[in-house]
Design an enzyme around this catalytic site. Structure first.
Site, PDB file in Angstrom:
ATOM      1  N   SER A 119      26.966  22.290  25.750  1.00 43.89           N
ATOM      2  CA  SER A 119      26.237  22.841  26.894  1.00 43.89           C
ATOM      3  C   SER A 119      26.337  21.924  28.098  1.00 43.89           C
ATOM      4  O   SER A 119      26.085  22.351  29.217  1.00 43.89           O
ATOM      5  CB  SER A 119      24.747  22.976  26.560  1.00 43.89           C
ATOM      6  N   HIS A 140      32.027  28.159  26.045  1.00 41.88           N
ATOM      7  CA  HIS A 140      30.571  28.068  26.038  1.00 41.88           C
ATOM      8  C   HIS A 140      29.947  29.435  25.797  1.00 41.88           C
ATOM      9  O   HIS A 140      29.875  30.268  26.701  1.00 41.88           O
ATOM     10  CB  HIS A 140      30.100  27.462  27.369  1.00 41.88           C
ATOM     11  N   GLU A 152      31.471  31.335  28.951  1.00 42.58           N
ATOM     12  CA  GLU A 152      31.948  30.524  30.077  1.00 42.58           C
ATOM     13  C   GLU A 152      33.152  29.748  29.550  1.00 42.58           C
ATOM     14  O   GLU A 152      33.006  28.952  28.617  1.00 42.58           O
ATOM     15  CB  GLU A 152      30.869  29.518  30.490  1.00 42.58           C
ATOM     16  N   ASN A 190      24.210  27.053  33.164  1.00 41.74           N
ATOM     17  CA  ASN A 190      23.143  26.111  32.800  1.00 41.74           C
ATOM     18  C   ASN A 190      22.768  25.163  33.930  1.00 41.74           C
ATOM     19  O   ASN A 190      21.655  24.647  33.967  1.00 41.74           O
ATOM     20  CB  ASN A 190      23.526  25.315  31.554  1.00 41.74           C
TER      21      ASN A 190
HETATM   22  N1  LIG Z   1      21.202  26.642  21.155  1.00 43.39           N
HETATM   23  C1  LIG Z   1      21.703  27.160  22.275  1.00 43.39           C
HETATM   24  O1  LIG Z   1      21.099  28.020  22.912  1.00 43.39           O
HETATM   25  C2  LIG Z   1      23.065  26.745  22.753  1.00 43.39           C
HETATM   26  C3  LIG Z   1      23.739  27.554  23.677  1.00 43.39           C
HETATM   27  C4  LIG Z   1      25.035  27.213  24.082  1.00 43.39           C
HETATM   28  C5  LIG Z   1      25.630  26.054  23.573  1.00 43.39           C
HETATM   29  N2  LIG Z   1      24.936  25.273  22.694  1.00 43.39           N
HETATM   30  C6  LIG Z   1      25.619  24.079  22.185  1.00 43.39           C
HETATM   31  O2  LIG Z   1      26.101  24.392  20.882  1.00 43.39           O
HETATM   32  C7  LIG Z   1      26.133  23.202  20.091  1.00 43.39           C
HETATM   33  C8  LIG Z   1      25.345  23.435  18.814  1.00 43.39           C
HETATM   34  O3  LIG Z   1      24.012  23.735  19.148  1.00 43.39           O
HETATM   35  P1  LIG Z   1      23.032  24.503  18.146  1.00 43.39           P
HETATM   36  O4  LIG Z   1      21.920  25.040  18.961  1.00 43.39           O
HETATM   37  O5  LIG Z   1      23.809  25.434  17.277  1.00 43.39           O
HETATM   38  O6  LIG Z   1      22.488  23.274  17.260  1.00 43.39           O
HETATM   39  P2  LIG Z   1      21.877  23.315  15.769  1.00 43.39           P
HETATM   40  O7  LIG Z   1      21.052  22.106  15.638  1.00 43.39           O
HETATM   41  O8  LIG Z   1      21.271  24.640  15.484  1.00 43.39           O
HETATM   42  O9  LIG Z   1      23.172  23.193  14.842  1.00 43.39           O
HETATM   43  C9  LIG Z   1      24.014  22.072  14.853  1.00 43.39           C
HETATM   44  C10 LIG Z   1      24.707  21.985  13.514  1.00 43.39           C
HETATM   45  O10 LIG Z   1      25.700  20.949  13.568  1.00 43.39           O
HETATM   46  C11 LIG Z   1      25.728  20.352  12.303  1.00 43.39           C
HETATM   47  N3  LIG Z   1      26.406  19.049  12.350  1.00 43.39           N
HETATM   48  C12 LIG Z   1      25.919  17.847  12.738  1.00 43.39           C
HETATM   49  N4  LIG Z   1      26.848  16.890  12.590  1.00 43.39           N
HETATM   50  C13 LIG Z   1      27.950  17.501  12.081  1.00 43.39           C
HETATM   51  C14 LIG Z   1      29.246  17.035  11.696  1.00 43.39           C
HETATM   52  N5  LIG Z   1      29.580  15.760  11.785  1.00 43.39           N
HETATM   53  N6  LIG Z   1      30.133  17.938  11.211  1.00 43.39           N
HETATM   54  C15 LIG Z   1      29.801  19.243  11.109  1.00 43.39           C
HETATM   55  N7  LIG Z   1      28.600  19.729  11.456  1.00 43.39           N
HETATM   56  C16 LIG Z   1      27.687  18.876  11.935  1.00 43.39           C
HETATM   57  C17 LIG Z   1      24.256  20.262  11.904  1.00 43.39           C
HETATM   58  O11 LIG Z   1      24.107  20.027  10.509  1.00 43.39           O
HETATM   59  C18 LIG Z   1      23.756  21.629  12.358  1.00 43.39           C
HETATM   60  O12 LIG Z   1      23.858  22.599  11.333  1.00 43.39           O
HETATM   61  C19 LIG Z   1      25.592  22.089  20.980  1.00 43.39           C
HETATM   62  O13 LIG Z   1      26.670  21.431  21.576  1.00 43.39           O
HETATM   63  C20 LIG Z   1      24.775  22.849  22.010  1.00 43.39           C
HETATM   64  O14 LIG Z   1      24.680  22.141  23.230  1.00 43.39           O
HETATM   65  C21 LIG Z   1      23.682  25.594  22.260  1.00 43.39           C
END
Ligand SMILES: NC(=O)c1ccc[n+]([C@@H]2O[C@H](COP(=O)([O-])OP(=O)(O)OC[C@H]3O[C@@H](n4cnc5c(N)ncnc54)[C@H](O)[C@@H]3O)[C@@H](O)[C@H]2O)c1
Length: 282
Positions: A119, A140, A152, A190
């Site tokens: 993000s 994204h 995005e 964002n």
């Molecule tokens: N939540 C949102 O609304 C949103 C929207 C757009 C982008 N993002 C981005 O998406 C990404 C993930 O966010 P999320 O909300 O899904 O987080 P989340 O916490 O729900 O999930 C993250 C996952 O990554 C896993 N993880 C951690 N270390 C790891 C590794 N070494 N190898 C493999 N998996 C690993 C964790 O165990 C977890 O299951 C981030 O970069 C976030 O900025 C989030």
């Protein structure tokens, strides 16, 4: 390049949503996380989401079974070798992403595209950590991925046209409407959205109105489908805070200072829907 298999790193909120979007579009998925529990939770979330689509008569039981059959899960990055593109959707942490991307870069074939769903972290900087900056890109997605139409596509300084075009095509195969943006902190959406959410926390902290009234105000007065505080609970307060901290560091402009109340709630573990308590209780 024909993409038949997408590798996804992270089975959390975004990873399992991307997996679902791919699987229902007929694309095979390899979804990798650090533990069996994490990948199983990811698949269970997809199954639950597909059940809701069946109830709404948008898909059939057979569609659900076919989609789930396309999702292979693993705790080993080795299984990503089957993919033509790997989408990194792990926890939003620069050091962690760097470590993951270097590992994947060393493992998958040179022609494989690596995308990050970050993000807030610079795509150009992440690309430079790999040996394939021209085949590195930001993809994204928005939350919840199966519902949200936007992707995005973020071009790093060295992203090639071929990589951009392949990712644009893939996004369209997933039924999404991509926009192309240049790399800059927060990209476009964002950059505007998260400071607005942060401001809603300042308004809440100052006691100007109740959470319900703040959200109602933005819904009824600005035609937003969801209020900023409810949206923060959906995104995760920890994610919102991390994004503000990146803006502050990268732009060096105090207008990006995170609201102390937001920081306090994250410290308390009130991260939103995923912990059952954020601004609202779930
Ligand atoms: N939540 C949102 O609304 C949103 C929207 C757009 C982008 N993002 C981005 O998406 C990404 C993930 O966010 P999320 O909300 O899904 O987080 P989340 O916490 O729900 O999930 C993250 C996952 O990554 C896993 N993880 C951690 N270390 C790891 C590794 N070494 N190898 C493999 N998996 C690993 C964790 O165990 C977890 O299951 C981030 O970069 C976030 O900025 C989030």
């Amino acid at each position: 390049m024909t993409i038949s298999t997408v590798g996804i790193i992270g089975a959390g909120t975004m990873g399992n949503g991307i997996a679902q979007a791919c699987a229902v579009s007929g694309i095979n998925v390899v979804m990798v996380d650090i533990s069996d529990a994490a990948v199983q939770k990811g698949v269970a979330t997809v199954a639950g989401s597909l059940d809701r689509l069946i109830k709404k008569e948008k898909i059939t039981e057979a569609d659900k079974s076919a989609a789930l059959a396309r999702i292979k899960t693993s705790t080993s990055y080795d299984d990503l070798k089957a993919a033509q593109i790997v989408i990194e959707a792990a926890t939003e942490n620069y050091e962690l992403k760097l470590k993951i991307l270097k590992q994947v870069d060393a493992l998958v074939a040179p022609e494989v595209i690596i995308a990050s769903n970050t993000s807030s972290i610079s795509i150009t900087k992440l690309a430079a950590a790999t040996s394939r900056a021209d085949r590195f890109i930001g993809m994204h997605f928005f939350n919840p991925v199966p519902m949200m139409a936007l992707v995005e596509i973020i071009r790093g300084l060295q992203t090639s046209d071929a990589t951009h075009d392949a990712v644009k095509q893939l996004s369209e195969r997933l039924g999404k409407s991509p926009i192309t943006v240049k790399n800059a902190p927060g990209f476009v959406v964002n950059r505007i959205l998260v400071p607005m959410i942060n401001e809603a926390f300042f308004v809440l902290a100052e006691g100007l109105a109740t959470p319900e009234d703040i959200d109602a105000g933005m819904k009824l007065g600005c035609n937003q489908p969801i209020g900023p505080l409810a949206l923060a609970d959906m995104i995760g307060l920890d994610v919102c805070l991390a994004v503000m901290d990146v803006y502050l560091a990268e732009f060096g402009d105090s207008k990006y200072r995170a609201c102390p109340l937001l920081r306090e709630m994250v410290a308390a573990g009130r991260l939103g829907r995923k912990t059952g308590q954020g601004v609202y209780s779930y």
